[in-house]
Design an enzyme around this catalytic site. Structure first.
Site, PDB file in Angstrom:
ATOM      1  CE  LYS A  20     -12.803-110.836  75.161  1.00 54.00           C
ATOM      2  NZ  LYS A  20     -13.423-110.453  73.877  1.00 54.00           N
ATOM      3  CE1 TYR A  48     -16.562-112.290  77.672  1.00 54.90           C
ATOM      4  CE2 TYR A  48     -15.636-111.452  79.714  1.00 54.90           C
ATOM      5  CZ  TYR A  48     -15.961-111.271  78.382  1.00 54.90           C
ATOM      6  OH  TYR A  48     -15.663-110.080  77.765  1.00 54.90           O
ATOM      7  N   GLY A  70     -23.415-104.908  68.588  1.00 51.92           N
ATOM      8  CA  GLY A  70     -22.979-104.872  69.977  1.00 51.92           C
ATOM      9  C   GLY A  70     -22.711-103.477  70.504  1.00 51.92           C
ATOM     10  CG  PHE A  71     -22.236-101.256  74.960  1.00 55.33           C
ATOM     11  CD1 PHE A  71     -22.839-100.038  74.735  1.00 55.33           C
ATOM     12  CD2 PHE A  71     -21.452-101.413  76.104  1.00 55.33           C
ATOM     13  CE1 PHE A  71     -22.673 -98.975  75.614  1.00 55.33           C
ATOM     14  CE2 PHE A  71     -21.278-100.365  77.002  1.00 55.33           C
ATOM     15  CZ  PHE A  71     -21.883 -99.143  76.746  1.00 55.33           C
ATOM     16  CG  ASP A  91     -22.459-117.480  63.224  1.00 50.28           C
ATOM     17  OD1 ASP A  91     -21.595-117.921  64.013  1.00 50.28           O
ATOM     18  OD2 ASP A  91     -23.672-117.491  63.473  1.00 50.28           O
ATOM     19  CG  LEU A  92     -18.117-114.774  66.367  1.00 53.28           C
ATOM     20  CD1 LEU A  92     -18.219-114.673  67.886  1.00 53.28           C
ATOM     21  CD2 LEU A  92     -16.856-114.089  65.863  1.00 53.28           C
ATOM     22  CB  SER A 128     -21.079-102.954  82.665  1.00 54.49           C
ATOM     23  OG  SER A 128     -19.985-103.835  82.697  1.00 54.49           O
ATOM     24  CB  ALA A 157     -19.356-103.378  67.494  1.00 57.86           C
ATOM     25  CB  ALA A 200     -18.058-110.267  66.924  1.00 51.70           C
TER      26      ALA A 200
END
Length: 339
Positions: free
Chosen positions: A159, A155, A11-12, A61-62, A199, A14, A82
């Site tokens: 979170k 989303y 990921g971005f 894996d989550l 973004s 991470a 993640a």
């Protein structure tokens, strides 16, 4: 130096956390869902200056228990970055909420069982500033998103519920393990590869002249390099244990202000402003416009005083946005429309 696990290594955010941890001399581990991605992720990090000889990859894996105990064994700290981020709204909100909450709890259980000192959880402003309508006072770490409030999307719920679950777990079952959270707003800054976050994709579309106009939408900005730096501060600062930290560079910006920054700094075409009545009209048939309607004209503000007290000093909004543009050009991901 410590041994540190960073989850979601492809990921971005991470990727930037890993870059800074390696640069600081730590031994780093990271998880990916499939080890077939290791060569790609390793090559990306090396292109951005990383010495990856102290980086190991683990499959986890989550949504599955397999691999987590092995990944975290022997680690001093964990950065749980993640989390699922859908580009479009899911038909079933639990498709986003369940892996976010259960994945967070899997990582925390494994960290506790391995004797990890502190977990830094990448949360979000999505867990702080939604469901409240218009508000004049700045949001702080004391605030929580109202998941039953108006226009709170899956989303944002994911979170919020994941972070609340993390704090509850540490309080009841965490033992001596400490928790800190980093809550970023819209994350900009240098893209590492062509796998673009929402973004960064917005900036790419603006640069390519694909945005028909700028609606009256406002958001906070922070550079991904500063988000990563705050993760490291939250990991090492004694006073960060048990605390949340908002990551925001300064005042919120509008879509049009962002377009003006790109116009001045990158020479891109300046799109026209879109009146809100047009956005509402388009929202009758377009899901993306429909999702934007409840946020029209709402200029949420947030305080970064608590993060600054740790010694955090973020780049400006303009620096973050223009760094995004430069990275997209360097990666040949956009041919700017000039005007």
């Amino acid at each position: 130096m410590s041994t540190i696990l960073v989850t979601g290594g492809s990921g971005f955010v991470a990727g930037h956390v890993i870059l800074q941890l390696l640069a600081a001399g730590h031994d780093v581990r990271t998880t990916v869902r499939n080890l077939a991605r290791e060569p790609e992720v390793r090559a990306t990090l090396e292109r951005h200056g990383a010495d990856t000889t102290r980086l190991r990859f683990f499959a986890a894996d989550l949504e599955r228990d397999d691999g987590w105990a092995e990944a975290v064994s022997g680690c001093d700290h964990v950065h749980h970055v993640a989390s699922p981020f859908p580009l479009t709204q899911p038909k079933e909100e639990q498709d986003v909420i369940r892996p976010a909450v259960e994945g967070t709890l899997r990582a925390l259980r494994a960290a506790r069982d391995a004797g990890v000192k502190r977990v830094v959880l990448t949360s979000s402003f999505a867990a702080i500033g939604y469901g409240h309508g218009r508000r004049e006072t700045p949001y702080t770490e004391q605030d929580w998103t109202d998941v039953e409030g108006p226009a709170v999307q899956p989303y944002m719920k994911s979170k919020t519920l994941a972070e609340r679950a993390a704090w509850a777990f540490v309080a009841k079952e965490g033992g001596a393990m400490e928790l800190a959270t980093v809550n970023p707003v819209g994350i900009f800054g240098p893209a590492l590869n062509g796998d673009l976050s929402t973004s960064i994709e917005l900036v790419r579309q603006m640069m390519a002249g694909k945005l028909p106009g700028t609606a009256d939408l406002w958001f906070g900005v922070v550079d991904v390099r500063d988000v990563a730096a705050l993760h490291l501060l939250a990991m090492t600062s004694p006073e960060a244990a048990g605390e949340r930290f908002l990551a925001i560079a300064g005042d919120s910006v509008s879509l049009h202000q962002m377009a003006e920054i790109l116009h001045r700094g990158a020479g891109t075409k300046l799109p026209p402003r879109l009146p809100s009545w047009i956005v509402r009209l388009v929202g009758l048939v377009n899901p993306m416009a429909r999702d934007a309607v409840p946020r029209l004209g709402i200029r949420a503000r947030a305080s970064n005083d608590k993060a600054r007290a740790l010694g955090w000093s973020p780049r400006t909004n303009e620096e973050a946005i223009l760094a995004t543009a430069e990275s997209l050009k360097a990666l040949a991901l956009v041919e700017p429309k000039r005007g």
